[in-house]
Design a protein around this motif. Structure first.
Motif, mmCIF file in Angstrom:
data_model
loop_
_atom_site.group_PDB
_atom_site.id
_atom_site.type_symbol
_atom_site.label_atom_id
_atom_site.label_comp_id
_atom_site.label_asym_id
_atom_site.label_seq_id
_atom_site.Cartn_x
_atom_site.Cartn_y
_atom_site.Cartn_z
ATOM 1 N N LEU A 67 103.704 63.774 50.876
ATOM 2 C CA LEU A 67 102.599 63.449 51.770
ATOM 3 C C LEU A 67 101.644 64.635 51.863
ATOM 4 O O LEU A 67 102.071 65.778 52.054
ATOM 5 C CB LEU A 67 103.124 63.088 53.164
ATOM 6 C CG LEU A 67 104.068 61.891 53.254
ATOM 7 C CD1 LEU A 67 104.517 61.685 54.704
ATOM 8 C CD2 LEU A 67 103.402 60.620 52.722
ATOM 9 N N LEU A 68 100.352 64.365 51.745
ATOM 10 C CA LEU A 68 99.327 65.404 51.791
ATOM 11 C C LEU A 68 98.415 65.149 52.985
ATOM 12 O O LEU A 68 97.507 64.315 52.908
ATOM 13 C CB LEU A 68 98.506 65.396 50.494
ATOM 14 C CG LEU A 68 99.286 65.493 49.179
ATOM 15 C CD1 LEU A 68 98.346 65.333 47.991
ATOM 16 C CD2 LEU A 68 100.034 66.816 49.090
ATOM 17 N N PRO A 69 98.639 65.841 54.104
ATOM 18 C CA PRO A 69 97.800 65.631 55.290
ATOM 19 C C PRO A 69 96.334 65.961 55.001
ATOM 20 O O PRO A 69 96.032 66.942 54.310
ATOM 21 C CB PRO A 69 98.396 66.596 56.324
ATOM 22 C CG PRO A 69 99.795 66.868 55.851
ATOM 23 C CD PRO A 69 99.722 66.821 54.355
ATOM 24 N N PHE A 70 95.450 65.154 55.526
ATOM 25 C CA PHE A 70 94.012 65.353 55.342
ATOM 26 C C PHE A 70 93.582 66.739 55.808
ATOM 27 O O PHE A 70 93.970 67.210 56.868
ATOM 28 C CB PHE A 70 93.245 64.287 56.136
ATOM 29 C CG PHE A 70 91.759 64.516 56.199
ATOM 30 C CD1 PHE A 70 90.972 64.334 55.070
ATOM 31 C CD2 PHE A 70 91.156 64.915 57.385
ATOM 32 C CE1 PHE A 70 89.598 64.539 55.128
ATOM 33 C CE2 PHE A 70 89.788 65.127 57.453
ATOM 34 C CZ PHE A 70 89.008 64.949 56.325
ATOM 35 N N HIS A 71 92.741 67.393 54.975
ATOM 36 C CA HIS A 71 92.227 68.724 55.332
ATOM 37 C C HIS A 71 90.718 68.767 55.071
ATOM 38 O O HIS A 71 90.138 67.842 54.493
ATOM 39 C CB HIS A 71 92.942 69.812 54.531
ATOM 40 C CG HIS A 71 92.794 69.659 53.039
ATOM 41 N ND1 HIS A 71 91.611 69.931 52.367
ATOM 42 C CD2 HIS A 71 93.670 69.253 52.098
ATOM 43 C CE1 HIS A 71 91.765 69.707 51.092
ATOM 44 N NE2 HIS A 71 93.006 69.287 50.885
ATOM 45 N N GLN A 72 90.119 69.858 55.481
ATOM 46 C CA GLN A 72 88.672 70.021 55.315
ATOM 47 C C GLN A 72 88.336 71.205 54.401
ATOM 48 O O GLN A 72 87.262 71.779 54.506
ATOM 49 C CB GLN A 72 88.015 70.221 56.691
ATOM 50 C CG GLN A 72 88.000 68.993 57.582
ATOM 51 C CD GLN A 72 86.985 67.944 57.116
ATOM 52 O OE1 GLN A 72 86.502 67.977 55.994
ATOM 53 N NE2 GLN A 72 86.682 66.999 57.986
ATOM 54 N N PHE A 73 89.239 71.537 53.479
ATOM 55 C CA PHE A 73 89.014 72.689 52.608
ATOM 56 C C PHE A 73 87.788 72.507 51.712
ATOM 57 O O PHE A 73 87.186 73.483 51.267
ATOM 58 C CB PHE A 73 90.246 72.960 51.736
ATOM 59 C CG PHE A 73 91.501 73.244 52.514
ATOM 60 C CD1 PHE A 73 91.438 73.783 53.784
ATOM 61 C CD2 PHE A 73 92.750 72.968 51.980
ATOM 62 C CE1 PHE A 73 92.586 74.051 54.512
ATOM 63 C CE2 PHE A 73 93.915 73.231 52.694
ATOM 64 C CZ PHE A 73 93.825 73.774 53.961
ATOM 65 N N GLY A 74 87.423 71.261 51.446
ATOM 66 C CA GLY A 74 86.309 71.020 50.523
ATOM 67 C C GLY A 74 84.968 70.771 51.186
ATOM 68 O O GLY A 74 83.974 70.520 50.497
ATOM 69 N N GLN A 75 84.919 70.848 52.507
ATOM 70 C CA GLN A 75 83.685 70.490 53.220
ATOM 71 C C GLN A 75 82.486 71.331 52.769
ATOM 72 O O GLN A 75 81.385 70.811 52.585
ATOM 73 C CB GLN A 75 83.881 70.645 54.730
ATOM 74 C CG GLN A 75 82.649 70.241 55.535
ATOM 75 C CD GLN A 75 82.944 70.180 57.026
ATOM 76 O OE1 GLN A 75 84.066 69.922 57.431
ATOM 77 N NE2 GLN A 75 81.937 70.412 57.840
ATOM 78 N N LYS A 76 82.671 72.629 52.589
ATOM 79 C CA LYS A 76 81.580 73.520 52.185
ATOM 80 C C LYS A 76 80.966 73.099 50.858
ATOM 81 O O LYS A 76 79.759 73.280 50.613
ATOM 82 C CB LYS A 76 82.123 74.948 52.103
ATOM 83 C CG LYS A 76 81.141 75.985 51.592
ATOM 84 C CD LYS A 76 80.010 76.243 52.568
ATOM 85 C CE LYS A 76 79.132 77.390 52.083
ATOM 86 N NZ LYS A 76 77.994 77.652 52.987
#
Length: 300
Positions: free
Chosen positions: A253-262
């Motif tokens: 399972l891969l919890p949603f993240h915001q690493f790609g927002q930039k």
């Protein structure tokens, strides 16, 4: 064959999250899916792209004046690049004094990629690691990737791919012959919802997953758990029903993240998940429990 090229947007060294041991991950550009939450939007296009970092930009307009094709303009204080006019000469990139313009993607030969990979062979051997081909979608450049896999096997390097599985059954079956481990992304169990959020139906994805399992390949299902998309407990049950029918056993399972927002800002691209909070492992314990109760080896 060593002179054939692929568009690669990153070669990441010393990775420990994309297969066993210490690994080098080769990221291939181009993806047939257009996932709304994609953390690598620069990977979706098949060609080289130019990103703009406004925090570095002087607004000197050298890029605008140096473009012979009128592909660059300043609108509402933003540098915009018209991909229809851009011919990838990169005069704009070369003329930028603050390096606010960056080329995403580089065309590399098999020899160049292997030369970079083989430098870390001692780390692969000592850690039981290897090389993972990722993306984008590696199957979009399967001819190059197939030859690369053969070279890796000739050098006794463990191979893994991270894939959406979106290609023809024939290509997929041939491609996985030289693959030791498949990290197989499954975005949604529901056909219509899959299309709504990724722009493709999941029919061929499910077929190819079934092929991999039937061929007794080592398969780990990766599920990106995305708020409002597939994060409810009912969604977990839906995944279980599908994956049990296929015979898959291992779930990551891969919890949603915001690493790609930039990256969306750099591409001047709209991001529909901009204000969505990240998920953490503790948020998904009940979600995970459903998989475990259904007999899966499920972990984060």
């Amino acid at each position: 064959m060593e002179n054939i090229k692929a568009c690669i947007f990153n070669i990441q060294k010393y990775s420990i999250h994309d297969g066993p041991g210490i690994r080098t991950v080769v990221f291939f550009k181009s993806c047939p899916l257009k996932c709304l939450w994609c953390s690598n939007p620069e990977s979706q296009n098949s060609i080289q792209q130019i990103t703009w970092d406004k925090s570095k930009c002087l607004k000197c307009l050298r890029c605008v004046h140096n473009c012979e094709h009128n592909a660059i303009s300043l609108n509402n204080n933003l540098i915009e690049i018209d991909s229809r006019k851009c011919v990838s000469c990169f005069r704009c990139v070369k003329s930028c004094p603050k390096k606010s313009l960056i080329i995403e993607g580089k065309y590399l030969t098999l020899s160049e990629v292997m030369e970079d990979i083989i430098k870390d062979n001692v780390f692969y051997q000592e850690s039981n690691g290897g090389v993972t081909l990722s993306g984008g979608e590696v199957l979009e450049q399967y001819e190059f990737a197939t030859e690369l896999l053969k070279l890796l096997k000739e050098n006794n390097i463990h191979t893994a791919i991270e894939t959406t599985g979106y290609t023809s059954n024939e290509i997929f079956s041939d491609f996985i012959k030289s693959v030791d481990l498949l990290l197989f992304d499954v975005k949604h169990y529901d056909r219509e919802k899959h299309f709504k959020t990724t722009n493709v139906y999941n029919d061929v994805i499910i077929e190819n997953l079934r092929i991999a399992v039937e061929k007794d390949k080592d398969v780990i299902i990766r599920i990106p758990v995305i708020p409002t998309i597939n994060s409810s407990l009912e969604d977990a049950k839906g995944f279980c029903t599908l994956l049990k029918s296929i015979g898959a056993t291992k779930i990551n399972l891969l919890p949603f993240h915001q690493f790609g927002q930039k990256k969306y800002e750099l591409l001047n691209k709209y991001y529909s998940f901009k204000n969505i909070e990240q998920l953490h492992e503790e948020d998904l314990l009940e979600y995970q429990k459903i998989f475990i109760e259904n007999g899966f080896n499920c972990y984060f």
